[in-house]
Every structure is written in C-alpha cells, then in structure tokens.
Write an enzyme that holds these catalytic residues in place. Sequence first.
Site, PDB file in Angstrom:
ATOM      1  N   ASP A 113     -17.237  44.754 -33.963  1.00  0.00           N
ATOM      2  CA  ASP A 113     -18.407  45.178 -33.582  1.00  0.00           C
ATOM      3  C   ASP A 113     -18.756  46.251 -34.478  1.00  0.00           C
ATOM      4  O   ASP A 113     -20.118  47.023 -33.888  1.00  0.00           O
ATOM      5  CB  ASP A 113     -19.696  44.264 -33.339  1.00  0.00           C
ATOM      6  N   ASP A 171     -19.201  37.357 -39.162  1.00  0.00           N
ATOM      7  CA  ASP A 171     -20.468  38.421 -38.972  1.00  0.00           C
ATOM      8  C   ASP A 171     -19.212  39.544 -39.401  1.00  0.00           C
ATOM      9  O   ASP A 171     -20.093  40.453 -39.795  1.00  0.00           O
ATOM     10  CB  ASP A 171     -20.770  38.217 -37.191  1.00  0.00           C
TER      11      ASP A 171
END
Length: 391
Positions: A104, A164
């Site tokens: 991330d 994601d």
Amino acid sequence: MMTREKFEKYPMISPEETEQALKKAVELTEVNVKEFYDCFPGANSENNFYSEFENTDWTEGFWTGELWLAYEKSQNDVLKDAALKQVDKFLYRIENHIKTDHHDMGFLYSPSCVAAYKLTGSEAGKKAAVLAADNLLGRFHEKGEFFQAWGEMGAPDNYRLIIDCLMNMPLLFWASEVTGDAKYREKAERHIKTAMKNIIRPDNSTYHTYFFDTETGMPKKGVTCQGNRDGSAWSRGQAWGIYGSAVAYSKLGNAEYIDIFRRVTDYFIEHLPDDLVPYWDFDFDTGSDEPRDSSAGVIAACGMLEMSKYLDDAEAEYYTNAAMRIMKAHVDLCAVQSTEQSNGLLLHGTYARKTPTNTCTNGGVDECNTWGDYFYLEALTRLTTDWKLYW
C-alpha cells in the site's frame, strides 16, 4: 436490479449543491486539523469520531491528501503547513521501514507526498515517494508478474494480488516520470495486465484477491478477504476496479481497459440499492439490514469522472451524470454536517464486516473511514474544477 432507465431518473447533484458540500467539507477539515495537526486519525471512527493515531497503518495518506484537497480549495496555509509537517513523518517512516512490508505504498505516498511535490515542489515529498516506490518494487514476483499484497514474500498462503493494488500503481508511473527510470512503469504495467486478466469474473463482478502458484506463477483461484463470500462482489473492491481501470487507461492508453471500465462500472450501477448508497457487499440489496459502505460509492464516482475524460461525448456524459447521481445520494444521506456530529466527512462507511465465510476482522462498521472522507472530497473537487490528480 437497477436498470439504466430507472437509474437515469434519479436527480443529479447541482453545481450549487456541489459547491455547498465542498465548502462544508473544507470547513470541517479546517476544524479537524486542529486535532490532527501533528498526528493522524485512525483508519475508522468509533461512534463517528476518530482518535489520534501514529503513522503505522496503510491509511494515513488519505488524511494528508484530505488536507491537500482542502488547501487547494481554501488556500489556508494552516492546512498546507500541517500537510508538509506530515510529509516529514512519511519520509521518516519509509527511511526507517516502519510498517512498510506491504503493497500500500501508493495509498500512503501518492495523496500525501506526491501531492506535496506536485503542489509545492517539496523535495522531502519527492524523496519519500521515490523511496516508497522502491519499496513497492521489492514486492514484485516474476513468477506470476504481480505485486504481492501482504505477508511474508513468497509464502504460499499469501502468494496473491488484491484488486486494491490497482490504485498503488500510479506511484510507480510517477516515479518513472521523475527519475527517468523505466523500471517502475514496466513493473506497474505487468501487474495491471495480470490483475485485469484474472480478477474480473465473466459476469463483470470482481474478486477481492487472486492466488497464483508459487512454482509456476500460473493463476490458481480467486477468493475474498473482506467480501461476504468468495463468489460475491465486495462493493469497495468493485469500486477499486472502476477507478483502477480508469487510471490504468490514463497511463497506458490500452483500449481494453476502457472495455473493462464499462463492464465493472455497469455492474456496480446495476447492483445499487434504491437510495444509491451501496451496501458493503453486492450480495445485499434494497431492504437489507446489512451496513452500507459509502466509501465504495465515492471511490466509484471518482473513477467515473476520471474515465469520462477519455470517452466519446455520449459515454462521457452518461458516466459523468452517473457520478453526479451517486454524489447527490451521498451528500444527502451520508455527509457530515457539523463537528458535533463527527470529526470525519462521510458517514456510513464499512471498513470490514466479518462473516462466517470471509477471513477479515470485524471493524469500522457503519462509521467514517479516512479513505471515504478523502475520496468524497476528491469527487467534489473533480466536480468543481479541472483537478490535477495526485494519483
């Protein structure tokens, strides 16, 4: 099912409503920065209020991005100063490898440090974001051609990508632009190709995660972590697919990604409930007592507005209007109106809803979450100006 004919009868948010909602969101951010000037809100609120948190999760970049968006609108130097102070914290985090063993980096460093560099020329922001891109490269697997999301690198129980990660790829495209080194872009392009090939089902819904064989790199199976079940469509994952395909097309110009955008976006719209605020999973529809995930709605709206730049006039109008219908519902039903109500911006989000058939931990159900706040503000900004992306 939401038909196109039914959907097009819903009202769109007006320019006046958009401007008023943006003004209110910026005003709330100007108050909230007093509490979170030198720290960060946690990933989600409790009873609609965030507590102070250190820069150790995957979500802190959204708060700093919210500060940058609010600063662009207000030109309030307090917001800029707070955001730049946080950039220093992001640089410290990546230099010292504090909780950075995951994919991330884009969520953390694009809306915070890339934004700082683009808006102010911050060299600390540039350095931090390039280091974050370097860190992300370390999670690329040649066998399978993807970035591993979580866990020990190469471990069979985590040899997978998640949808994601499409929104982490812009960090790599930016890194190639500013360094002149094509390695970042090349890995991002390969990951996107792998994800798009495997994560979209024949019915145009999406898997949350997809596993690959550790020896051969061949695709194995799609499962969920945060969706209701392996075969369901987790609404936020579907929204990442919308925005992710739009950004992929903007970077690569591959017409296949326009088709993918159409497919995943139309599925999203078709499965909206009657009030247009999505449930946390599309297994649920109008009348269910399951919680909503407003963050999915505003992420999807941002993706529609982004892709509309690249479509012919008729399609661009349809998807722009679709985003405006979704934003009308979210402003009317989910927007925070006062600091007494919440220190967030967008109510009725869901971080993770535990079920007997998924593997997540229950948390942040029917609460604000920082990415919901950020993308809500980004969508309003997109509707009021020719916004230059942080992504």
